[in-house]
Design an enzyme around this catalytic site. Structure first.
Site: not given
Lengths: 303, 303, 303
Positions: A109, A154, A178-179
């Site tokens: 993103l 994303g 991996n957010e």
């Protein structure tokens, strides 16, 4: 974290993947590299190129938005329009998604969609992210991700939205949701898609630690299905697609729907709440302050 | 069964892990070694020792209740009080659970809590077992089980309630939810936790056969995450914890909750029924008769 | 597809496993080899032979309906009656299912039950398929499939309905729910049973592509539990059964029910709708036309 930062270098946009301290119980809440930063250009050149071979019924969708195929609102809109066109085209039965860029499939993103934007605009952006996944995960076409570069956040979501994943056998390329590493949280439908792909325990470890897997490790846990030499990613995808298209479409489509409908319906019936959650999180003063500091740091680095 | 009995020897309390015939359709219904027997002492010395390193934010909880860290009501109460204290302590971010005893992590539930006790007392005991799991599986801390010995039944439940499991690479140590071998049934939330950890099929085989896995086999099916030499279990847990604590707490906590909430809510909304089931089973005349015979056999062995 | 056709040869009934083009969005919808064709005989000789060893409590059920143990209505009725008898017989605790035929365990549903039959009769047939699975998947006995030959479609369903699967270590034997290859769709309860056995992702790939796995590949994904030399399949099943019967029945049965009840209840509460779906699909003009062409082709081959 060192690992994450090292990845940022690999993506070729130094400083993009940094971290910002914001309030939290213990220490840092950070933002990146699921949020990638595109160099702005006002070019209206298409971010996506589609070639449909009407003899085989296979379309190749190439993401060509330098430097890192960030998922901006424009990118996602173009992606969804192309997907919808192919979906409606009865001569198209299979879709291969790949990147024209060196070393990166998609970096995820676009951070600029989340900084200094109105809640309405943030909501519009998030709706486009949802739409991309809904269209891809529920596509009637056979879909193969030809992952010829790194694919965090994303980009990983896009990959696991396909039916099959072929990745370049390059240990420098990584993939993963991996957010969490960055202080944000993958929403439930990212999580559901990952659980469907690698099982509950691997998804739990992966999401709690925000792990990025090297291509070989991704193969081990089943996050990708196959590794091939970098120059054979697309041709292998074409060969594999012919096997998928040997299966009668109607039966494959009903079966795919049977496997994925519950996961898709869960987002469909919570779509507005999911947007509200995202907007309320991203428009928080603390988060926006962090984004500003982050962007200023980037500018000073460039200077 | 021979295998189970061999384990009893390993635990160093001969005769503790025996079997009793009670009525059933076919043959035996047995009790043990999920029900371990503590040598009674009236000592008020703590069964649990906690050291919190405020510089790292990591607490080490040592179970030190010889001979086998049986989960008695006292033990569980002490365990839960300690857990709650750490949970409330903002300086504590990570928890490592280990044992001070040689060869055993925990042998599981204490048989004496189930023999000759009033239904009220049995219910109180079971509620404490639930509480231990609820607190551990839902903890906001990063939790690592440093499994430095055998860990059957309740000991296994405690292990899979953590975020990560490191076990001593000793094939003599075993771990598993072996209740079925003994004629009893792991309740649904034991089962759910196991399914979440090793998947449905491995859990099915494991629970239907009441399997105890050697450390290497436990690694193979994903019941533990890592094996290390016995003298490195705790240090590896410390190293691993530093990786977990590199992840922003808030994001990790929300992610953990997203992964586990459904499983936890299932017990929360069936908690009373689960207690009633347990009490009604354990206070049956047939089961109590079996327990009495079993205890008398133990006494005669000692004599 | 070549692979599927090659299998047909292996089954020894040339032409039985062919394909028919019927209408679909893209290309073919095919029928086979989940639908196998029995050579009709009016023999009333039993299709199934059961030997119960009352000393061990283990019954061996041998499928002996040449050429390929097709699951006809008669076969299924006989199968269910035998299963029910054993289920009611308190001296029987374990069931081993195997085949007396060379190279084939069971080739799946009988195509003749679906061609030119009234909707009522088709419904009766499908109800018998459901009944077979319900009785097997929910059996109180310990059940082991001794898979001494190929086992596609309905044969695979029967196998994964058991508690444990031992297959002949012969790479020419294959097993899988290959319905999709043939233009039809495995119903939700086939799918649920497969997901319970091999996990969501392997099931998704398997069902969308209609994969038949060689014995070694079946072991790799967990579709079978163990491979042994062909002449040791039954003896290994006997040895394995003694381990299952060492577990107290009552506890094993409750545990099995806890693992499988939800999946079984899903069919029980949708049984009529599932029958309606099947009948409406199979009695379509297009499907029946395809079946007729298919059968005529078979006849002309024989001539």
């Amino acid at each position: 974290m060192a690992n994450v930062l090292r990845n940022s270098a690999k993506f070729g946009f130094s400083g993009v993947l940094s971290q910002l301290s914001i309030h939290s119980r213990h220490g840092r809440v950070c933002v990146s590299p699921c949020f990638s930063l595109q160099q702005r250009n006002n070019s209206t050149s298409p971010k996506i190129k589609v070639d449909l071979d009407s003899s085989t019924g296979v379309a190749v969708l190439r993401m060509q938005s330098p430097p890192v195929n960030s998922l901006s609102l424009d990118f996602l809109t173009e992606f969804c329009i192309n997907l919808e066109k192919l979906e409606m085209d009865r001569s198209c039965r299979g879709l291969i998604i790949t990147s024209t860029l060196s070393k990166v499939f998609s970096a995820g993103l676009d951070i600029m969609e989340m900084y200094g934007k109105s809640p309405e605009r943030c909501g519009e952006f998030w709706k486009a992210v949802q739409e991309m996944w809904l269209k891809l995960y529920g596509s009637n076409m056979a879909t193969i991700a030809a992952i010829n570069g790194s694919s965090p956040a994303g980009g990983c979501l896009m990959s696991i939205g396909c039916d099959y994943r072929i990745m370049a056998d390059n240990p420098r390329y990584s993939i993963g949701l991996n957010e969490t590493q960055l202080g944000i949280v993958a929403p439930f439908w990212f999580k559901d898609t990952l659980v469907n792909t690698v099982g509950n325990r691997a998804a739990e470890l992966s999401l709690e630690l925000g792990l990025l897997y090297s291509a070989p490790d991704a193969l081990k846990i089943g996050l990708v299905d196959q590794l091939v030499p970098e120059d054979q990613v697309l041709s292998t995808a074409q060969d594999t697609m012919s096997k998928w298209l040997a299966v009668p479409d109607h039966a494959r489509q009903i079966t795919k729907s049977m496997m994925r409908k519950q996961t898709i319906d869960k987002l469909l019936s919570n779509r507005e709440a999911d947007i509200t959650n995202f907007v309320s999180f991203i428009t928080k003063d603390s988060i926006q302050r962090s984004l500003r500091m982050y962007l200023e740091m980037l500018k000073s680095r460039k200077a």
